[in-house]
Every structure is written in structure tokens, then in C-alpha cells.
Write an enzyme that holds these catalytic residues in place. Structure first.
Site, PDB file in Angstrom:
ATOM      1  CD  GLN A  81       0.921  -8.937  -2.453  1.00 24.89           C
ATOM      2  OE1 GLN A  81       1.629  -9.571  -3.215  1.00 24.89           O
ATOM      3  NE2 GLN A  81      -0.360  -8.742  -2.696  1.00 24.89           N
ATOM      4  CE  LYS A  85       2.422  -2.521  -4.273  1.00 26.96           C
ATOM      5  NZ  LYS A  85       2.131  -2.100  -2.881  1.00 26.96           N
ATOM      6  N   GLY A  89      -4.480  -4.309  -3.775  1.00 22.82           N
ATOM      7  CA  GLY A  89      -5.456  -3.266  -4.089  1.00 22.82           C
ATOM      8  C   GLY A  89      -4.678  -2.029  -4.470  1.00 22.82           C
ATOM      9  CG  HIS A  90      -2.017  -2.023  -7.044  1.00 19.67           C
ATOM     10  ND1 HIS A  90      -1.172  -2.610  -7.940  1.00 19.67           N
ATOM     11  CD2 HIS A  90      -1.696  -2.549  -5.833  1.00 19.67           C
ATOM     12  CE1 HIS A  90      -0.383  -3.463  -7.290  1.00 19.67           C
ATOM     13  NE2 HIS A  90      -0.692  -3.452  -6.020  1.00 19.67           N
ATOM     14  CG  ASP A 122      -1.860  -1.194   1.225  1.00 15.00           C
ATOM     15  OD1 ASP A 122      -2.245  -1.657   0.135  1.00 15.00           O
ATOM     16  OD2 ASP A 122      -2.170  -1.695   2.323  1.00 15.00           O
TER      17      ASP A 122
HETATM   18  P1  GDP Z   1      -0.692   0.282  -3.568  1.00 11.53           P
HETATM   19  O1  GDP Z   1      -1.306  -0.975  -3.067  1.00 11.53           O
HETATM   20  O2  GDP Z   1       0.771   0.337  -3.317  1.00 11.53           O
HETATM   21  O3  GDP Z   1      -1.034   0.589  -5.006  1.00 11.53           O
HETATM   22  O4  GDP Z   1      -1.322   1.452  -2.669  1.00 11.53           O
HETATM   23  P2  GDP Z   1      -2.871   1.650  -2.291  1.00 11.53           P
HETATM   24  O5  GDP Z   1      -3.594   2.147  -3.477  1.00 11.53           O
HETATM   25  O6  GDP Z   1      -3.411   0.442  -1.596  1.00 11.53           O
HETATM   26  O7  GDP Z   1      -2.752   2.750  -1.159  1.00 11.53           O
HETATM   27  C1  GDP Z   1      -2.187   4.015  -1.417  1.00 11.53           C
HETATM   28  C2  GDP Z   1      -3.227   5.092  -1.111  1.00 11.53           C
HETATM   29  O8  GDP Z   1      -2.612   6.349  -1.108  1.00 11.53           O
HETATM   30  C3  GDP Z   1      -4.327   5.189  -2.171  1.00 11.53           C
HETATM   31  O9  GDP Z   1      -5.514   5.575  -1.549  1.00 11.53           O
HETATM   32  C4  GDP Z   1      -3.817   6.292  -3.100  1.00 11.53           C
HETATM   33  O10 GDP Z   1      -4.854   6.964  -3.794  1.00 11.53           O
HETATM   34  C5  GDP Z   1      -3.170   7.201  -2.106  1.00 11.53           C
HETATM   35  N1  GDP Z   1      -2.052   8.009  -2.587  1.00 11.53           N
HETATM   36  C6  GDP Z   1      -1.046   7.645  -3.437  1.00 11.53           C
HETATM   37  N2  GDP Z   1      -0.123   8.633  -3.493  1.00 11.53           N
HETATM   38  C7  GDP Z   1      -0.555   9.603  -2.668  1.00 11.53           C
HETATM   39  C8  GDP Z   1      -0.012  10.857  -2.247  1.00 11.53           C
HETATM   40  O11 GDP Z   1       1.073  11.274  -2.643  1.00 11.53           O
HETATM   41  N3  GDP Z   1      -0.747  11.587  -1.348  1.00 11.53           N
HETATM   42  C9  GDP Z   1      -1.939  11.160  -0.855  1.00 11.53           C
HETATM   43  N4  GDP Z   1      -2.578  11.944   0.011  1.00 11.53           N
HETATM   44  N5  GDP Z   1      -2.468   9.981  -1.211  1.00 11.53           N
HETATM   45  C10 GDP Z   1      -1.774   9.220  -2.088  1.00 11.53           C
HETATM   46  P1  IMO Z   2      -0.850  -4.217  -2.221  1.00 10.65           P
HETATM   47  O1  IMO Z   2      -0.395  -4.752  -3.554  1.00 10.65           O
HETATM   48  C1  IMO Z   2      -0.965  -4.645   2.100  1.00 10.65           C
HETATM   49  C2  IMO Z   2      -0.957  -8.733   3.684  1.00 10.65           C
HETATM   50  C3  IMO Z   2      -2.194  -9.188   4.422  1.00 10.65           C
HETATM   51  C4  IMO Z   2      -1.560 -10.141   5.431  1.00 10.65           C
HETATM   52  C5  IMO Z   2      -0.455 -10.803   4.611  1.00 10.65           C
HETATM   53  C6  IMO Z   2      -0.853 -12.152   4.010  1.00 10.65           C
HETATM   54  O2  IMO Z   2      -2.143  -3.483  -2.259  1.00 10.65           O
HETATM   55  O3  IMO Z   2       0.253  -3.459  -1.565  1.00 10.65           O
HETATM   56  P2  IMO Z   2      -2.417 -12.826   1.977  1.00 10.65           P
HETATM   57  O4  IMO Z   2      -3.876 -12.583   1.752  1.00 10.65           O
HETATM   58  O5  IMO Z   2      -1.532 -12.265   0.924  1.00 10.65           O
HETATM   59  O6  IMO Z   2      -2.090 -14.261   2.263  1.00 10.65           O
HETATM   60  O7  IMO Z   2      -2.099 -12.046   3.349  1.00 10.65           O
HETATM   61  O8  IMO Z   2      -0.147  -9.896   3.567  1.00 10.65           O
HETATM   62  N1  IMO Z   2      -1.191  -8.218   2.313  1.00 10.65           N
HETATM   63  C7  IMO Z   2      -1.138  -6.927   1.989  1.00 10.65           C
HETATM   64  N2  IMO Z   2      -0.982  -5.832   2.758  1.00 10.65           N
HETATM   65  N3  IMO Z   2      -1.083  -4.521   0.761  1.00 10.65           N
HETATM   66  C8  IMO Z   2      -1.208  -5.614  -0.017  1.00 10.65           C
HETATM   67  O9  IMO Z   2      -1.178  -5.548  -1.359  1.00 10.65           O
HETATM   68  C9  IMO Z   2      -1.291  -6.885   0.579  1.00 10.65           C
HETATM   69  N4  IMO Z   2      -1.456  -8.145   0.116  1.00 10.65           N
HETATM   70  C10 IMO Z   2      -1.369  -8.956   1.180  1.00 10.65           C
HETATM   71  O10 IMO Z   2      -2.859  -8.117   5.047  1.00 10.65           O
HETATM   72  O11 IMO Z   2      -0.935  -9.409   6.448  1.00 10.65           O
HETATM   73 MG    MG Z   3      -2.829  -1.622  -1.815  1.00  8.02          MG
END
Ligand code: GDP
Ligand code: IMO
Ligand code: MG
Length: 429
Positions: free
Chosen positions: A222, A16, A40-41, A13
Site C-alpha cells: 500500500q 514498490k 499486488g506487486h 501501486d
Molecule cells: P506496487 O503495488 O507498488 O508494487 O505497484 P504495481 O505493481 O501494482 O503497479 C505498478 C505498475 O507500473 C506495474 O504494472 C509495473 O510493472 C509498472 N511499472 C513500474 N515501474 C514502471 C515504469 O517506470 N514505467 C512503466 N511504464 N511502468 C512501470
Molecule cells: P499495493 O501494495 C492500491 C486500497 C483498496 C481500498 C483500501 C482498503 O499493491 O500498493 P483493503 O482491501 O486493504 O481493506 O482496502 O485500500 N488498497 C490498495 N490500493 N494498492 C494496494 O496495494 C492496495 N491495498 C489496498 O483499493 O481503497
Molecule cells: Mg499494487
């Protein structure tokens, strides 16, 4: 230098999706290489927000070839729903290729994931309960079905007849409902009908694109600390998001990886259980959680919050060869009086600068912090490094100094536009 890996350097999270989407504007191919719909991206542009799980983040651009490579575990039901969701929002012209060697995530994997977690009780991993672990287990134990099996019904039948008795034994041992051959075969055929046009040998496709010198972005899911090899085992996922896993997980030679962009939050978050040295549980944590909307994209769980940990970042750098950092969510730290960075740990009275492999040791690590003055200014419309408040610049400079890595991108908001580019990430210095 046209091949770049996007890698999370913390516990996932990190942002990415945002950076993959941003860089996809200049890419030809986007490849997801591991994980599944545990990811979840989030992507924001034109005042719209999308949460991608299995679909690569280049899907919005019809020019881009999007690949789900062999290292991914594909839940076809989830993928079909995701594609239908995108189509209902007008994303109808896209190129998607799914590896014939990618594993199929079956309904029983989801049942077994939940059952494993229940048996583990208070030692549970806190998985996303999407069946990821059991699917990778079947791959390793050779009881998996693969996307290419859908293209030959005789072979598919033979494979399902072979593996189903084993899976039913396992389900029975947990007291779970068993599956009949007919119900699963019918399901597989419905998936084949929807997805077969996308299934190919993606290793051939990616290598052809390499031959043509096309720009290829490998989108990790991840983060390094969730890597099954180098993360906080057993509190990890079941695959490796490291750049060094890209060749194996996509079918290309290691020599083709040129650059690795380490996606790093300006602080740290974690969902699920497991040690987290710089975790904080005070008002500052709540401030960051609310300002950064730190709730899981997949499970909606509140994310655990902590300060930036450079021991973690250096671990990511060493294990995966990160060539530069993309520093994310910097705007979220605005408004805090003091900001901390962890540069070392103290373990049993000694300073260490590595992650202990033993989790009891890791739990006993006390972070050693450097403290910085915060900034009050809103930085969400800053376009250059020089426009950032001086305290913010000091924070960034210290990160570069300790990690000896350049910061090539600074993200100051969730939108595509809120991105400061310091250096061309496609080029090696
Ligand atoms: P990922 O799994 O690495 O793709 O990240 P996620 O999407 O799960 O979580 C990142 C969160 O931060 C999302 O809600 C994005 O919309 C948000 N986000 C990404 N870059 C920025 C930033 O520079 N500032 C803020 N405030 N939010 C951001
Ligand atoms: P993105 O790509 C954050 C965590 C789960 C748990 C562990 C194992 O959005 O960064 P799993 O279901 O993979 O067997 O769970 O890994 N986990 C993540 N945490 N972002 C993710 O993906 C994750 N994918 C798995 O919360 O701790
Ligand atoms: Mg994510």
C-alpha cells in the site's frame, strides 16, 4: 548502512514491487511487514511478468531469505496458490519464512469484508474484498488465529473452539452462512501440512541477520495515504505501511532502520473510494491510464488518475522520515504538452501545505498547480539523468526542490533494466 525500507508515498501501486526486485539483487533478506493479499506487486524481468501478492519480491533469487513478518495477515489458501503458481513457472528454489505471530486470514474474514461493504452502501471504502479489515479487527480484539497455532494441534483446536462461536454470531447478524468447527479445522490442517516447514520466529531470524550485518530490505505494501493512522481515514487499509511500523511489525529495534526509500509515481493513482485532490477525469487521464496500464493488479479495477501531489509527498516525508525518492513511471508522462505538479492547496480562500484530517475539508481543497512543458522523446532506454530531455530534468529538479529530498532512482519502464540509479540507496549521506 544495510537496512532499507521501501515505502509507497501515495495511494499504493507506485511500483514498490519493481524497485524491491531491483534492489533485491544487492540484498540478503527481503521482509514483507504489513498488509496481505490486498497488495499486488508487479515485477518484470527476462520478458516475464509476475504479480506477487503475499510473497516478498526477493523470491526469484534462491540466495535471498524472504520473510513474511508478524505484521502481515496471511491467507494461507492464497499463499499456497501463489507459491504453486510460481513453482509452475519454474521458481522452485526459494527461501521463505513465515512468522509464527502472523495472523491467519480465515474464510469468514472475506465474507465479513463483503458484508461490511454492502452495509456501508454508497459510503463503502472500495476494499479489495480480501478480508483484510476483518482480519486486523480480530487481531486487535484478540479473536485471531496465528500461523504458529498451526504447529500445535491441541492449541489450534482450543483457539478455534474459543473464537468460532464469536465469529458465527457475527456472521449470523449479517445473515451470512455460519461455519462448522470440523470444516475449518480440516482446512487449517491442510494449510499446516503445506506451510509448516516455513513457519518460524522470524524476529529471531531477522535479528540474527542484523547481527551478521546483512543487507535487509523491508518491502511495504500500500502507501502512506492508505495508512490507518496517517492516511485519508476511513478510506484507508487496516495497517500502516510507514517505516516507523517496521520495528513493531517485524520484531526489531527502531534504531536498526537506516534509510527509507519513498516510492513515488511521477503522477498519482488511486483505486477504491475516498478523496483525491489532484484527480483528473479528462483525455489526459485516459492517456495516462492506457499508457501506464493503470488497472488494479488484484481487482482489475481502472485506477483513478491525477497529477503529482507534493503536499502528499511532504506528508509522507514528515510522517515516515523518507530519506530519498524513487521516481517511477516517468516514461508514461512522455507525449503530453503540459504537465502539472500540485505544490499547495487552497482551503476556504487560504493556502495550506498539509493534509486536513477532516475529510470534508480535504474534499474542499483545491490544488494549486505549477505547470511544466512536457517532452516528446521516448525516455525508456535512457541510462543517465543527463540523457533525459531537458523538460523532464526540469520536472525532476522541481520535485527535489519542493520536497528537499534527493531523487536516488528514476524508473523509465517496467523492466529491471529500465532503471537509472543516481545514488546508492543503502548509504546515508
Ligand atoms: P506496487 O503495488 O507498488 O508494487 O505497484 P504495481 O505493481 O501494482 O503497479 C505498478 C505498475 O507500473 C506495474 O504494472 C509495473 O510493472 C509498472 N511499472 C513500474 N515501474 C514502471 C515504469 O517506470 N514505467 C512503466 N511504464 N511502468 C512501470
Ligand atoms: P499495493 O501494495 C492500491 C486500497 C483498496 C481500498 C483500501 C482498503 O499493491 O500498493 P483493503 O482491501 O486493504 O481493506 O482496502 O485500500 N488498497 C490498495 N490500493 N494498492 C494496494 O496495494 C492496495 N491495498 C489496498 O483499493 O481503497
Ligand atoms: Mg499494487
Amino acid at each position: 548502512m544495510p537496512r532499507l525500507v521501501i515505502e509507497g508515498t501515495q495511494w499504493g501501486d507506485e511500483g514498490k514491487g519493481k524497485i524491491t526486485d531491483f534492489l533485491a539483487q544487492t540484498a540478503d533478506v527481503v521482509v514483507r511487514f504489513q498488509g496481505g493479499n490486498n497488495a499486488g506487486h508487479t515485477i518484470n524481468f527476462n520478458h516475464e511478468k509476475y504479480a506477487l501478492k503475499l510473497v516478498p519480491s526477493g523470491i526469484f533469487n534462491p540466495r535471498i531469505k524472504n520473510v513474511i513478518a508478524n505484521g502481515v495477515v496471511v491467507n494461507p489458501k492464497a499463499l499456497i496458490e501463489e507459491l504453486e503458481g510460481l513453482e509452475s513457472r519454474g521458481i522452485t528454489e526459494y527461501q521463505l519464512f513465515i512468522s509464527n505471530r502472523a495472523q491467519i486470514l480465515m474464510p469468514y474474514h472475506i465474507d465479513l469484508d463483503a458484508a461490511n461493504e454492502a452495509v456501508l452502501g454508497k459510503s463503502n471504502i472500495g476494499t479489495t474484498k480480501k478480508g483484510i479489515g476483518p482480519c486486523y479487527m480480530d487481531k486487535a480484539s484478540r479473536n485471531g488465529l496465528r500461523m504458529g497455532d498451526l504447529l500445535n494441534l491441541d492449541y489450534l483446536k482450543e483457539r478455534l473452539e474459543t473464537v468460532l462461536p464469536i465469529k458465527n454470531l457475527e456472521l449470523k447478524s449479517y445473515g451470512l452462512k455460519e461455519y462448522s468447527f470440523d470444516e475449518l479445522f480440516e482446512l487449517l490442517i491442510s494449510w499446516k501440512n503445506k506451510l509448516e516447514k516455513h513457519i518460524i520466529d522470524t524476529s529471531i531470524l531477522i535479528n540474527e541477520e542484523i547481527e551478521k550485518d546483512k543487507k535487509i530490505l523491508f518491502e511495504g505494501a500500500q502507501g502512506v495515504m492508505l495508512c490507518v493512522e496517517h492516511g485519508t481515514y476511513p478510506y484507508v487499509t487496516s495497517s500502516s505501511p510507514l517505516a516507523c511500523s517496521v520495528p513493531l511489525n517485524t520484531g526489531i529495534a527502531p534504531k536498526y532502520i537506516d534509510n527509507v526509500l519513498g516510492i513515488t509515481k511521477a503522477y498519482t493513482t488511486r483505486v477504491g473510494e475516498g478523496p483525491f485532490a489532484t484527480e483528473i477525469n479528462d483525455d489526459i487521464a485516459s492517456y495516462i491510464r492506457e499508457k501506464g496500464h493503470e488497472y488494479g493488479t488484484v481487482t482489475k479495477r481502472p485506477r483513478r488518475i491525477g497529477w503529482l501531489d507534493l503536499v502528499v509527498l511532504n506528508h509522507a516525508k514528515r510522517t515516515s522520515g523518507i530519506t530519498s525518492i524513487s521516481l517511477m513511471l516517468l516514461d508514461v508522462l512522455g507525449g503530453l504538452n503540459k504537465i502539472k505538479i500540485c505544490t499547495k492547496y487552497q482551503l476556504n480562500g487560504k493556502e495550506i501545505d498539509y493534509i486536513p484530517s477532516n475529510l470534508l475539508d480535504y474534499q474542499n481543497c483545491i490544488p494549486v498547480y505549477e505547470e511544466f512543458d512536457g517532452w516528446k522523446e521516448d525516455i525508456t532506454s535512457c541510462k543517465t539523468f543527463d540523457e533525459l530531455p531537458i523538460n523532464c530534468q526540469k520536472y525532476l529538479n522541481r520535485i527535489m526542490e519542493v520536497t528537499r529530498l534527493p531523487i536516488s532512482i528514476i524508473s523509465v519502464g517496467p523492466d529491471r533494466e529500465q532503471t537509472i540509479v543516481m545514488k546508492d540507496v543503502w548509504k546515508n549521506d
